[in-house]
Design a protein around this motif. Structure first.
Motif, PDB file in Angstrom:
ATOM      1  N   ALA A 106       0.813  -1.120  -0.030  1.00  0.00           N
ATOM      2  CA  ALA A 106      -0.045  -0.091  -0.095  1.00  0.00           C
ATOM      3  C   ALA A 106       0.949   1.123  -0.080  1.00  0.00           C
ATOM      4  O   ALA A 106       0.609   2.158  -0.765  1.00  0.00           O
ATOM      5  CB  ALA A 106      -1.008  -0.005   1.202  1.00  0.00           C
ATOM      6  N   PHE A 107       2.017   1.234   0.787  1.00  0.00           N
ATOM      7  CA  PHE A 107       2.689   2.706   0.817  1.00  0.00           C
ATOM      8  C   PHE A 107       3.682   2.607  -0.275  1.00  0.00           C
ATOM      9  O   PHE A 107       4.424   3.831  -0.328  1.00  0.00           O
ATOM     10  CB  PHE A 107       3.395   2.629   2.232  1.00  0.00           C
ATOM     11  CG  PHE A 107       2.517   2.475   3.324  1.00  0.00           C
ATOM     12  CD1 PHE A 107       1.522   3.477   3.489  1.00  0.00           C
ATOM     13  CD2 PHE A 107       2.672   1.703   4.548  1.00  0.00           C
ATOM     14  CE1 PHE A 107       0.593   3.461   4.429  1.00  0.00           C
ATOM     15  CE2 PHE A 107       1.824   1.726   5.638  1.00  0.00           C
ATOM     16  CZ  PHE A 107       0.915   2.790   5.733  1.00  0.00           C
ATOM     17  N   HIS A 108       3.919   1.571  -1.129  1.00  0.00           N
ATOM     18  CA  HIS A 108       4.702   1.646  -2.314  1.00  0.00           C
ATOM     19  C   HIS A 108       3.933   2.501  -3.474  1.00  0.00           C
ATOM     20  O   HIS A 108       4.575   3.036  -4.167  1.00  0.00           O
ATOM     21  CB  HIS A 108       5.082   0.253  -2.730  1.00  0.00           C
ATOM     22  CG  HIS A 108       6.036   0.271  -3.717  1.00  0.00           C
ATOM     23  ND1 HIS A 108       7.459   0.953  -3.638  1.00  0.00           N
ATOM     24  CD2 HIS A 108       6.163  -0.152  -5.039  1.00  0.00           C
ATOM     25  CE1 HIS A 108       7.891   0.658  -4.696  1.00  0.00           C
ATOM     26  NE2 HIS A 108       7.248   0.078  -5.719  1.00  0.00           N
ATOM     27  N   THR A 109       2.611   2.832  -3.235  1.00  0.00           N
ATOM     28  CA  THR A 109       1.880   3.347  -4.244  1.00  0.00           C
ATOM     29  C   THR A 109       1.986   4.791  -4.333  1.00  0.00           C
ATOM     30  O   THR A 109       1.716   5.183  -5.632  1.00  0.00           O
ATOM     31  CB  THR A 109       0.443   2.872  -4.203  1.00  0.00           C
ATOM     32  OG1 THR A 109      -0.067   3.389  -2.882  1.00  0.00           O
ATOM     33  CG2 THR A 109       0.104   1.495  -4.383  1.00  0.00           C
ATOM     34  N   ALA A 110       2.542   5.366  -3.214  1.00  0.00           N
ATOM     35  CA  ALA A 110       2.611   6.805  -3.261  1.00  0.00           C
ATOM     36  C   ALA A 110       3.737   7.042  -2.302  1.00  0.00           C
ATOM     37  O   ALA A 110       4.192   6.439  -1.639  1.00  0.00           O
ATOM     38  CB  ALA A 110       1.437   7.655  -2.834  1.00  0.00           C
ATOM     39  N   GLN A 111       4.099   8.425  -2.414  1.00  0.00           N
ATOM     40  CA  GLN A 111       5.349   9.142  -1.752  1.00  0.00           C
ATOM     41  C   GLN A 111       4.786   9.888  -0.759  1.00  0.00           C
ATOM     42  O   GLN A 111       4.078  10.990  -0.900  1.00  0.00           O
ATOM     43  CB  GLN A 111       6.281   9.865  -2.818  1.00  0.00           C
ATOM     44  CG  GLN A 111       7.533  10.308  -2.155  1.00  0.00           C
ATOM     45  CD  GLN A 111       8.615   9.035  -1.787  1.00  0.00           C
ATOM     46  OE1 GLN A 111       8.430   7.888  -2.226  1.00  0.00           O
ATOM     47  NE2 GLN A 111       9.479   9.613  -0.746  1.00  0.00           N
ATOM     48  N   PRO A 112       5.149   9.719   0.620  1.00  0.00           N
ATOM     49  CA  PRO A 112       4.876  10.506   1.595  1.00  0.00           C
ATOM     50  C   PRO A 112       5.748  12.011   1.674  1.00  0.00           C
ATOM     51  O   PRO A 112       6.473  12.122   1.052  1.00  0.00           O
ATOM     52  CB  PRO A 112       4.805   9.707   2.833  1.00  0.00           C
ATOM     53  CG  PRO A 112       5.985   8.999   2.590  1.00  0.00           C
ATOM     54  CD  PRO A 112       6.017   8.634   1.091  1.00  0.00           C
ATOM     55  N   LYS A 113       5.102  12.882   2.380  1.00  0.00           N
ATOM     56  CA  LYS A 113       6.214  14.223   2.564  1.00  0.00           C
ATOM     57  C   LYS A 113       6.742  13.789   3.724  1.00  0.00           C
ATOM     58  O   LYS A 113       6.476  13.496   5.016  1.00  0.00           O
ATOM     59  CB  LYS A 113       4.747  15.308   2.894  1.00  0.00           C
ATOM     60  CG  LYS A 113       4.001  15.400   1.810  1.00  0.00           C
ATOM     61  CD  LYS A 113       3.752  16.869   1.388  1.00  0.00           C
ATOM     62  CE  LYS A 113       2.609  16.993   0.242  1.00  0.00           C
ATOM     63  NZ  LYS A 113       2.944  16.693  -1.220  1.00  0.00           N
ATOM     64  N   PRO A 114       8.087  14.607   3.639  1.00  0.00           N
ATOM     65  CA  PRO A 114       9.098  14.642   4.737  1.00  0.00           C
ATOM     66  C   PRO A 114       8.737  15.557   5.668  1.00  0.00           C
ATOM     67  O   PRO A 114       8.097  16.558   5.395  1.00  0.00           O
ATOM     68  CB  PRO A 114      10.181  14.948   4.098  1.00  0.00           C
ATOM     69  CG  PRO A 114      10.009  15.594   2.922  1.00  0.00           C
ATOM     70  CD  PRO A 114       8.671  15.077   2.435  1.00  0.00           C
ATOM     71  N   VAL A 115       8.720  15.279   7.037  1.00  0.00           N
ATOM     72  CA  VAL A 115       8.710  16.268   8.071  1.00  0.00           C
ATOM     73  C   VAL A 115       9.478  17.426   8.003  1.00  0.00           C
ATOM     74  O   VAL A 115       9.242  18.453   8.195  1.00  0.00           O
ATOM     75  CB  VAL A 115       8.765  15.454   9.592  1.00  0.00           C
ATOM     76  CG1 VAL A 115       8.337  16.575  10.652  1.00  0.00           C
ATOM     77  CG2 VAL A 115       7.190  14.578   9.697  1.00  0.00           C
ATOM     78  N   LYS A 116      10.628  17.000   7.868  1.00  0.00           N
ATOM     79  CA  LYS A 116      11.743  18.002   7.793  1.00  0.00           C
ATOM     80  C   LYS A 116      12.553  17.788   6.336  1.00  0.00           C
ATOM     81  O   LYS A 116      13.331  16.784   6.220  1.00  0.00           O
ATOM     82  CB  LYS A 116      12.870  17.909   8.943  1.00  0.00           C
ATOM     83  CG  LYS A 116      12.254  18.528  10.167  1.00  0.00           C
ATOM     84  CD  LYS A 116      13.333  18.321  11.087  1.00  0.00           C
ATOM     85  CE  LYS A 116      12.588  18.463  12.511  1.00  0.00           C
ATOM     86  NZ  LYS A 116      13.761  18.233  13.537  1.00  0.00           N
ATOM     87  N   PRO A 117      11.986  18.388   5.363  1.00  0.00           N
ATOM     88  CA  PRO A 117      13.043  18.232   3.882  1.00  0.00           C
ATOM     89  C   PRO A 117      14.223  18.160   4.041  1.00  0.00           C
ATOM     90  O   PRO A 117      14.845  19.095   4.548  1.00  0.00           O
ATOM     91  CB  PRO A 117      12.075  19.322   3.096  1.00  0.00           C
ATOM     92  CG  PRO A 117      10.917  19.745   3.865  1.00  0.00           C
ATOM     93  CD  PRO A 117      11.079  19.709   5.091  1.00  0.00           C
ATOM     94  N   GLY A 118      14.891  17.331   3.255  1.00  0.00           N
ATOM     95  CA  GLY A 118      16.524  17.127   3.158  1.00  0.00           C
ATOM     96  C   GLY A 118      17.080  16.372   4.589  1.00  0.00           C
ATOM     97  O   GLY A 118      18.259  16.179   4.617  1.00  0.00           O
ATOM     98  N   GLU A 119      16.170  16.013   5.503  1.00  0.00           N
ATOM     99  CA  GLU A 119      16.973  15.377   6.779  1.00  0.00           C
ATOM    100  C   GLU A 119      16.090  14.004   6.983  1.00  0.00           C
ATOM    101  O   GLU A 119      15.110  13.679   6.279  1.00  0.00           O
ATOM    102  CB  GLU A 119      16.398  16.132   7.980  1.00  0.00           C
ATOM    103  CG  GLU A 119      17.043  17.628   8.082  1.00  0.00           C
ATOM    104  CD  GLU A 119      16.772  18.304   9.291  1.00  0.00           C
ATOM    105  OE1 GLU A 119      16.619  17.524  10.299  1.00  0.00           O
ATOM    106  OE2 GLU A 119      16.950  19.307   9.270  1.00  0.00           O
ATOM    107  N   GLY A 120      16.826  13.068   7.542  1.00  0.00           N
ATOM    108  CA  GLY A 120      16.374  11.948   7.534  1.00  0.00           C
ATOM    109  C   GLY A 120      16.824  10.714   6.691  1.00  0.00           C
ATOM    110  O   GLY A 120      17.195  11.216   5.307  1.00  0.00           O
ATOM    111  N   ALA A 121      16.543   9.572   6.885  1.00  0.00           N
ATOM    112  CA  ALA A 121      16.545   8.573   5.921  1.00  0.00           C
ATOM    113  C   ALA A 121      15.576   8.595   4.695  1.00  0.00           C
ATOM    114  O   ALA A 121      14.455   9.196   4.909  1.00  0.00           O
ATOM    115  CB  ALA A 121      16.256   6.983   6.439  1.00  0.00           C
ATOM    116  N   PRO A 122      16.004   8.054   3.490  1.00  0.00           N
ATOM    117  CA  PRO A 122      14.972   7.800   2.446  1.00  0.00           C
ATOM    118  C   PRO A 122      13.895   7.234   2.855  1.00  0.00           C
ATOM    119  O   PRO A 122      14.005   6.214   3.520  1.00  0.00           O
ATOM    120  CB  PRO A 122      15.775   7.484   1.181  1.00  0.00           C
ATOM    121  CG  PRO A 122      16.997   6.897   1.814  1.00  0.00           C
ATOM    122  CD  PRO A 122      17.277   7.586   3.332  1.00  0.00           C
TER     123      PRO A 122
END
Length: 140
Positions: free
Chosen positions: A65-81
């Protein structure tokens, strides 16, 4: 053999109309909604491995299910992909964390509700596994 397959016995178990009913037996008490849930999840504690199978199945469904779309990052540019598999595991494991749950969020869609349902299922199944392994759950 379950008590529903036992023949009716005459005697004090008779109803006022004279018909006999099968006696209640601790070998198979009447099931309630929670009884059906416990039976499916861990077999009343006799099959705690069943909850593990449920967790594996929910992990695979969540990953798909989660492979179907891309979520938004909480802090863009930080954290793991974003990883759908790790995100699904992070939702299902209630204690600790793998870093995905707090790093990503979904816009209000069905995937957001899927994430909420997986968190709830993770808590229920983990509780059932712990209770099943410790033999707290029984048929009464």
């Amino acid at each position: 053999m379950c008590c529903t397959s036992l023949p009716a016995l005459p005697g004090p178990a008779s109803t006022s109309t004279g018909s006999s009913i099968a006696p209640w037996s601790p070998c198979c008490p009447p099931k309630t909604d929670s009884g059906y849930l416990l039976d499916a999840a861990v077999g009343y504690g006799y099959r705690p491995w069943q909850a593990g199978l449920w967790l594996i199945a929910l992990t695979l469904l969540g990953t798909a299910a989660f492979h179907t779309a891309q979520p938004k990052p909480v802090k863009p540019g930080e954290g793991a992909p974003f990883s759908p598999l790790v995100y699904s595991l992070d939702l299902l494991i209630p204690i600790g964390g793998l870093g995905q749950r707090n790093a990503w969020y979904w816009e209000p869609t069905a995937l957001q509700w899927t994430a909420y349902a997986m968190i709830a299922a993770g808590w229920l199944l983990t509780t059932a596994v712990i209770a099943g392994v410790s033999r707290v759950l029984n048929r009464t």
